[in-house]
Design a protein around this motif. Sequence first.
Motif, PDB file in Angstrom:
ATOM      1  N   GLN A 214       0.850  -1.195   0.000  1.00 25.19           N
ATOM      2  CA  GLN A 214       0.000   0.000   0.000  1.00 25.19           C
ATOM      3  C   GLN A 214       0.888   1.248   0.000  1.00 25.19           C
ATOM      4  OE1 GLN A 214      -2.796  -0.305   3.259  1.00 25.19           O
ATOM      5  NE2 GLN A 214      -3.310  -2.444   2.768  1.00 25.19           N
ATOM      6  N   TYR A 337      -1.724  -1.396  -3.890  1.00 26.27           N
ATOM      7  CA  TYR A 337      -2.741  -0.364  -3.731  1.00 26.27           C
ATOM      8  C   TYR A 337      -2.062   0.988  -3.578  1.00 26.27           C
ATOM      9  CZ  TYR A 337      -5.850  -4.290  -2.750  1.00 26.27           C
ATOM     10  OH  TYR A 337      -6.573  -5.451  -2.852  1.00 26.27           O
ATOM     11  N   GLN A 472     -15.582   6.914   0.215  1.00 27.41           N
ATOM     12  CA  GLN A 472     -15.863   5.557   0.696  1.00 27.41           C
ATOM     13  C   GLN A 472     -15.373   4.512  -0.321  1.00 27.41           C
ATOM     14  OE1 GLN A 472     -17.990   6.109   3.625  1.00 27.41           O
ATOM     15  NE2 GLN A 472     -16.882   4.236   4.140  1.00 27.41           N
ATOM     16  N   ASP A 475     -12.126   2.782   0.239  1.00 28.26           N
ATOM     17  CA  ASP A 475     -12.103   1.692   1.228  1.00 28.26           C
ATOM     18  C   ASP A 475     -12.710   0.423   0.615  1.00 28.26           C
ATOM     19  OD1 ASP A 475     -11.101   3.588   2.869  1.00 28.26           O
ATOM     20  OD2 ASP A 475     -12.884   3.792   4.122  1.00 28.26           O
ATOM     21  N   GLU A 476     -13.766   0.638  -0.173  1.00 22.60           N
ATOM     22  CA  GLU A 476     -14.439  -0.523  -0.779  1.00 22.60           C
ATOM     23  C   GLU A 476     -13.531  -1.272  -1.754  1.00 22.60           C
ATOM     24  OE1 GLU A 476     -17.882   1.437  -2.297  1.00 22.60           O
ATOM     25  OE2 GLU A 476     -18.695   1.758  -0.277  1.00 22.60           O
ATOM     26  N   LEU A 478     -10.569  -2.113  -1.393  1.00 27.59           N
ATOM     27  CA  LEU A 478      -9.835  -3.165  -0.680  1.00 27.59           C
ATOM     28  C   LEU A 478     -10.804  -4.128   0.007  1.00 27.59           C
ATOM     29  CD1 LEU A 478      -7.690  -0.819  -0.978  1.00 27.59           C
ATOM     30  CD2 LEU A 478      -6.618  -1.772   1.050  1.00 27.59           C
ATOM     31  N   ALA A 479     -11.917  -3.561   0.490  1.00 24.44           N
ATOM     32  CA  ALA A 479     -12.859  -4.384   1.274  1.00 24.44           C
ATOM     33  C   ALA A 479     -13.411  -5.545   0.437  1.00 24.44           C
ATOM     34  CB  ALA A 479     -13.988  -3.504   1.789  1.00 24.44           C
ATOM     35  N   ARG A 483      -9.637  -6.940   2.437  1.00 25.68           N
ATOM     36  CA  ARG A 483      -8.468  -6.188   2.929  1.00 25.68           C
ATOM     37  C   ARG A 483      -8.902  -4.808   3.405  1.00 25.68           C
ATOM     38  NH1 ARG A 483      -6.344  -8.725  -2.085  1.00 25.68           N
ATOM     39  NH2 ARG A 483      -4.698 -10.187  -1.508  1.00 25.68           N
ATOM     40  N   HIS A 484      -7.975  -4.087   4.004  1.00 22.06           N
ATOM     41  CA  HIS A 484      -8.268  -2.714   4.407  1.00 22.06           C
ATOM     42  C   HIS A 484      -6.969  -1.904   4.356  1.00 22.06           C
ATOM     43  CE1 HIS A 484      -6.849  -4.669   8.107  1.00 22.06           C
ATOM     44  NE2 HIS A 484      -6.353  -3.479   8.397  1.00 22.06           N
ATOM     45  N   TRP A 485      -7.133  -0.585   4.340  1.00 27.83           N
ATOM     46  CA  TRP A 485      -5.947   0.282   4.373  1.00 27.83           C
ATOM     47  C   TRP A 485      -5.326   0.181   5.752  1.00 27.83           C
ATOM     48  CZ3 TRP A 485      -4.203   2.118  -0.088  1.00 27.83           C
ATOM     49  CH2 TRP A 485      -5.093   2.353  -1.124  1.00 27.83           C
ATOM     50  N   GLN A 488      -4.738   4.395   8.665  1.00 32.05           N
ATOM     51  CA  GLN A 488      -6.081   4.973   8.823  1.00 32.05           C
ATOM     52  C   GLN A 488      -5.918   6.259   9.612  1.00 32.05           C
ATOM     53  OE1 GLN A 488      -9.124   3.383   8.069  1.00 32.05           O
ATOM     54  NE2 GLN A 488      -8.496   1.282   7.638  1.00 32.05           N
TER      55      GLN A 488
END
Length: 495
Positions: A214, A337, A472, A475-476, A478-479, A483-485, A488
């Motif tokens: 990332q 990412y 948003q 975030d989606e 990766l979601a 996954r997520h960032w 944050q």
Amino acid sequence: MENNSENQALIYIFGGSGDLAHRKLYPALFNLYRKDHIKHNFAVIGTARRDWSDDYYRDTILKSLTELPGSYNQKIAFTKHFYYQSHDVTDSNHYVTLRQLGDELDQKYHTQGNRVFYMAMAPKFFATIADHIKSEDLLSDQGFNRLVIEKPFGRDYESAKNLNDAISKAFKEEQIYRIDHYLGKEMVLGLLPMRFTNPMFEQVWNKQFIDNIQITLFEALGVEDRAGYYETAGALRDMVQNHVMQILALTTLERPDALNAADIRDKKRLLFQALKPYTPEQVDAKFVRGQYGASDIPEHEPAYRQENNVDPKSPIETFVAGEIDIDNDQWSGVPIYIRTGKRTPEKRTRIDIVFKPSANQIFDQPAAANILTIDVEPSEGVTLQYNGKKVGQTTTPESYLMSYHHSKEMLNEVLDAYERLILDVLVGDNTNFSHWHELEATWQFVDAIRQRWDSQAPTDFPNYKSGTAGPQAADELLAKTGRHWIYQPTDNTKR
Ligand SMILES: NC(=O)c1ccc[n+]([C@@H]2O[C@H](COP(=O)([O-])OP(=O)(O)OC[C@H]3O[C@@H](n4cnc5c(N)ncnc54)[C@H](OP(=O)(O)O)[C@@H]3O)[C@@H](O)[C@H]2O)c1
């Protein structure tokens, strides 16, 4: 470093009265002077249209040094090396005056015929200037001739190629120094030493062990007074094509045979060859864009569309997030990412390397994945998240952090990005500048995204509030794969 023959030069600054020159170049040159990298044998000719005297020009330079250490006398002595020549870059006759003044200063300051041509003005003039430098004989036949060129280098592949063709008539590739100031940042310069001197990182730097990478380049500021340019660019052209791609390349390229410009550039070329431009469907699936609206306190932070000189219906993106796939043995299947945006909660550049969880889960609770975070700015250092045992009568794994960051005192001693890069130009080291091959590949990649976006006007802009970490949809992205960032930031305001 003692002054040596490499650091003798006559520097022409086209756009000598401008913002970049005063905010970055003069302070950087002064710091090089203060630290003895340039001393007696250099002179600078600043040129622009306005009718300034040498004394007035030197006063403006002196003002730009106000915040810097160094005595008044030292600053005055430094400005004495600067000369101003009123000049319209479209007028051939003026180059004759520039040449004569250059020849005179070359003699006076013993610059050995070494010439640096620094283009610190609007890109539409770059080709004209390069053309005249050649036709009006400003190139030296005794020392070196080097061209320094600021971003943006084109606005798409075609315009970049036209520009490159034009400047290539006067300068060879090895004489062209395309500035990407991220390449002068301490932790970006530290990527290769970190990757290739630590077997514990090098051995696992691949798809077998890494789940995803990332890269975040966040700016707290909005468009400020750059709307004229930004409205024609947007975050994709302004940040992704150059800074994001260069950081991505240094994070993922293969081990160079040696630490020199030719080998590193060769590996970057190979890396970018593995970057295939996306189809429109891939763009839709893998890239999202955003534009900032007002914050919860609108009078403090207006929406992008309310900024000075911005079209109230502007479709320009101030935020981009995306997944980049590298199609080679080392990385295929590992999403990289990236995200960059204006008016995010804070200014921060960082790289998070997210490892796959241990395959050997023999404990009562699963252990977290290892994460290596490289902080590029504002703090500069590395943090490793790893697992140990929770304290007490248990074998339950727990995450710990191991962290090293350079101290402020240490960083105060080193050259900043512009200082380093200008010094590199003077000593003839083009390792940390973008090669044409890199621009070719990155523009082609970015153009495919741009074309798709230009064919579909955004209907949801503005889609993130000033002071938040983007829309948003970022975030989606990766979601959808669970996954997520990792980074944050604390939002200053609610989305
Ligand atoms: N400012 C930054 O922080 C920054 C950061 C990264 C990249 N850059 C890039 O650096 C370049 C310069 O930006 P800047 O912000 O310094 O712009 P700027 O403040 O507008 O300066 C432009 C300079 O060009 C001169 N100029 C304009 N037309 C001219 C002509 N026909 N003949 C001769 N001189 C002319 C101007 O002086 P006169 O009006 O007196 O002619 C001025 O000195 C741009 O490519 C920009 O994208 C800037």
